[in-house]
Scaffold this motif. Structure first.
Motif, PDB file in Angstrom:
ATOM      1  N   LEU A  44      93.481   4.970 -20.214  1.00  0.00           N
ATOM      2  CA  LEU A  44      94.264   4.879 -18.969  1.00  0.00           C
ATOM      3  C   LEU A  44      93.671   3.792 -18.160  1.00  0.00           C
ATOM      4  O   LEU A  44      94.332   2.702 -17.814  1.00  0.00           O
ATOM      5  N   PHE A  45      92.473   3.538 -17.836  1.00  0.00           N
ATOM      6  CA  PHE A  45      91.829   2.452 -17.106  1.00  0.00           C
ATOM      7  C   PHE A  45      92.185   1.148 -17.876  1.00  0.00           C
ATOM      8  O   PHE A  45      92.338  -0.218 -17.108  1.00  0.00           O
ATOM      9  N   LYS A  46      91.986   1.078 -19.232  1.00  0.00           N
ATOM     10  CA  LYS A  46      92.351  -0.146 -19.997  1.00  0.00           C
ATOM     11  C   LYS A  46      93.741  -0.601 -19.928  1.00  0.00           C
ATOM     12  O   LYS A  46      94.010  -1.700 -19.995  1.00  0.00           O
ATOM     13  N   CYS A  47      94.778   0.302 -20.046  1.00  0.00           N
ATOM     14  CA  CYS A  47      95.848   0.168 -19.766  1.00  0.00           C
ATOM     15  C   CYS A  47      96.371  -0.581 -18.276  1.00  0.00           C
ATOM     16  O   CYS A  47      97.247  -1.195 -18.250  1.00  0.00           O
ATOM     17  N   LEU A  48      95.576  -0.218 -17.541  1.00  0.00           N
ATOM     18  CA  LEU A  48      95.716  -0.783 -15.830  1.00  0.00           C
ATOM     19  C   LEU A  48      94.933  -1.640 -15.741  1.00  0.00           C
ATOM     20  O   LEU A  48      94.917  -2.141 -14.796  1.00  0.00           O
ATOM     21  N   ASN A  63      83.063  -2.805 -15.388  1.00  0.00           N
ATOM     22  CA  ASN A  63      82.333  -3.316 -14.308  1.00  0.00           C
ATOM     23  C   ASN A  63      83.006  -3.054 -12.933  1.00  0.00           C
ATOM     24  O   ASN A  63      82.934  -3.419 -12.031  1.00  0.00           O
ATOM     25  N   LYS A  64      84.254  -2.412 -12.943  1.00  0.00           N
ATOM     26  CA  LYS A  64      84.997  -2.221 -12.120  1.00  0.00           C
ATOM     27  C   LYS A  64      85.821  -3.386 -11.461  1.00  0.00           C
ATOM     28  O   LYS A  64      86.507  -3.383 -10.491  1.00  0.00           O
ATOM     29  N   SER A  65      85.883  -4.137 -12.260  1.00  0.00           N
ATOM     30  CA  SER A  65      86.676  -5.694 -11.888  1.00  0.00           C
ATOM     31  C   SER A  65      88.147  -5.065 -12.659  1.00  0.00           C
ATOM     32  O   SER A  65      88.403  -4.436 -13.422  1.00  0.00           O
ATOM     33  N   ILE A  66      89.063  -5.998 -11.945  1.00  0.00           N
ATOM     34  CA  ILE A  66      90.453  -5.864 -12.419  1.00  0.00           C
ATOM     35  C   ILE A  66      90.921  -7.088 -13.310  1.00  0.00           C
ATOM     36  O   ILE A  66      90.794  -8.065 -12.679  1.00  0.00           O
ATOM     37  N   ASP A  67      91.750  -6.915 -14.583  1.00  0.00           N
ATOM     38  CA  ASP A  67      92.051  -7.822 -15.249  1.00  0.00           C
ATOM     39  C   ASP A  67      93.506  -8.037 -14.897  1.00  0.00           C
ATOM     40  O   ASP A  67      94.404  -7.250 -15.248  1.00  0.00           O
ATOM     41  N   ALA A  68      93.913  -8.990 -13.908  1.00  0.00           N
ATOM     42  CA  ALA A  68      94.952  -9.384 -13.276  1.00  0.00           C
ATOM     43  C   ALA A  68      96.187  -9.423 -14.359  1.00  0.00           C
ATOM     44  O   ALA A  68      97.447  -9.050 -14.251  1.00  0.00           O
ATOM     45  N   ASN A  69      95.798 -10.098 -15.466  1.00  0.00           N
ATOM     46  CA  ASN A  69      96.995 -10.352 -16.514  1.00  0.00           C
ATOM     47  C   ASN A  69      97.194  -9.198 -17.299  1.00  0.00           C
ATOM     48  O   ASN A  69      98.567  -8.801 -17.162  1.00  0.00           O
ATOM     49  N   VAL A  70      96.267  -8.053 -17.408  1.00  0.00           N
ATOM     50  CA  VAL A  70      96.764  -6.947 -17.946  1.00  0.00           C
ATOM     51  C   VAL A  70      97.472  -5.959 -17.230  1.00  0.00           C
ATOM     52  O   VAL A  70      98.636  -5.477 -17.476  1.00  0.00           O
ATOM     53  N   ILE A  83      87.177   1.908  -7.344  1.00  0.00           N
ATOM     54  CA  ILE A  83      87.904   0.938  -7.922  1.00  0.00           C
ATOM     55  C   ILE A  83      89.044   0.349  -7.373  1.00  0.00           C
ATOM     56  O   ILE A  83      89.591  -0.265  -7.312  1.00  0.00           O
ATOM     57  N   LEU A  84      89.377   1.456  -6.117  1.00  0.00           N
ATOM     58  CA  LEU A  84      90.505   1.397  -5.279  1.00  0.00           C
ATOM     59  C   LEU A  84      90.511   0.011  -4.532  1.00  0.00           C
ATOM     60  O   LEU A  84      91.663  -0.676  -4.610  1.00  0.00           O
ATOM     61  N   VAL A 138      94.919  -6.874  -5.916  1.00  0.00           N
ATOM     62  CA  VAL A 138      95.541  -7.540  -7.217  1.00  0.00           C
ATOM     63  C   VAL A 138      96.873  -6.842  -7.340  1.00  0.00           C
ATOM     64  O   VAL A 138      97.984  -7.545  -7.650  1.00  0.00           O
ATOM     65  N   SER A 139      97.015  -5.465  -7.086  1.00  0.00           N
ATOM     66  CA  SER A 139      98.320  -4.772  -7.173  1.00  0.00           C
ATOM     67  C   SER A 139      99.271  -5.136  -6.324  1.00  0.00           C
ATOM     68  O   SER A 139     100.515  -5.619  -6.530  1.00  0.00           O
ATOM     69  N   LEU A 140      98.797  -5.495  -5.055  1.00  0.00           N
ATOM     70  CA  LEU A 140      99.759  -6.079  -4.002  1.00  0.00           C
ATOM     71  C   LEU A 140     100.099  -7.382  -4.430  1.00  0.00           C
ATOM     72  O   LEU A 140     101.660  -7.723  -4.230  1.00  0.00           O
ATOM     73  N   ARG A 141      99.475  -8.291  -4.927  1.00  0.00           N
ATOM     74  CA  ARG A 141     100.026  -9.654  -5.192  1.00  0.00           C
ATOM     75  C   ARG A 141     101.058  -9.318  -6.438  1.00  0.00           C
ATOM     76  O   ARG A 141     102.129 -10.238  -6.256  1.00  0.00           O
TER      77      ARG A 141
END
Length: 167
Positions: A23-27, A32-39, A66-67, A73-76
């Motif tokens: 699930l986290f990979k899909c999101l 390392n708790k960073s977010i891949d904005a492209n994914v 992680i929130l 990232v989510s808002l952008r």
């Protein structure tokens, strides 16, 4: 992603950990708790992807640690994509901002910066305004308990108020 979410919700202890990882990979959430904005952007282009994220937030499946990383990232992406079906996602973020007390101040500032960058889009819907209000309120509450954050927040808050007065 949905299959992983459903397996988590069924509470089968043997499947929870591998399904959380999927699930986290899909999101776009990395180890390392960073977010891949492209994914995350690819997922959020789809209505089902936005629903998956909203549901994961509503059910508190995404850890608190992680929130803070995920919010700006989510808002952008939400403001860039400008989908009509984002009310649920705005609502999920609003509820988290109101109810989760541990937020990293630097990510709150990043989120407010994203709102300011996309102010027209961020404030054109009721759900967007409610989310913005919850974000500003959480930042004010964080500033009240963190003097270092308060100094940076005062600058950002003034910039936001100047932006509003110019609209």
């Amino acid at each position: 992603g949905y299959e992983s979410l459903l397996n988590i919700l069924e509470n089968d202890p043997m499947t929870i950990q591998p399904n959380l990882v999927k699930l986290f990979k899909c999101l776009g959430i990395n180890k390392n708790k960073s977010i891949d904005a492209n994914v995350l952007h690819i997922v959020m282009k789809l209505s089902k992807g936005r629903t998956l994220l909203a549901r994961s937030l509503e059910l508190h499946i995404v850890p608190k640690a992680i929130l803070s990383n995920l919010l700006p990232v989510s808002l952008r992406i939400m403001y860039q994509e400008k989908k009509d079906s984002d009310d649920r996602l705005f609502g999920a973020w609003t509820n988290l901002l109101k109810n989760v007390t541990e937020w990293d101040g630097s990510f709150l500032l990043q989120a407010v910066d994203v709102v300011m960058e996309h102010s027209k889009t961020a404030l054109e819907t009721h759900s967007g305004m409610v989310l913005t209000h919850a974000l500003l309120q959480r930042a004010n509450e964080t500033a009240a308990t963190n003097a270092e954050f308060a100094l940076r927040w005062n600058t950002t808050e003034r910039a936001f108020l100047n932006l509003l007065s110019g609209m």
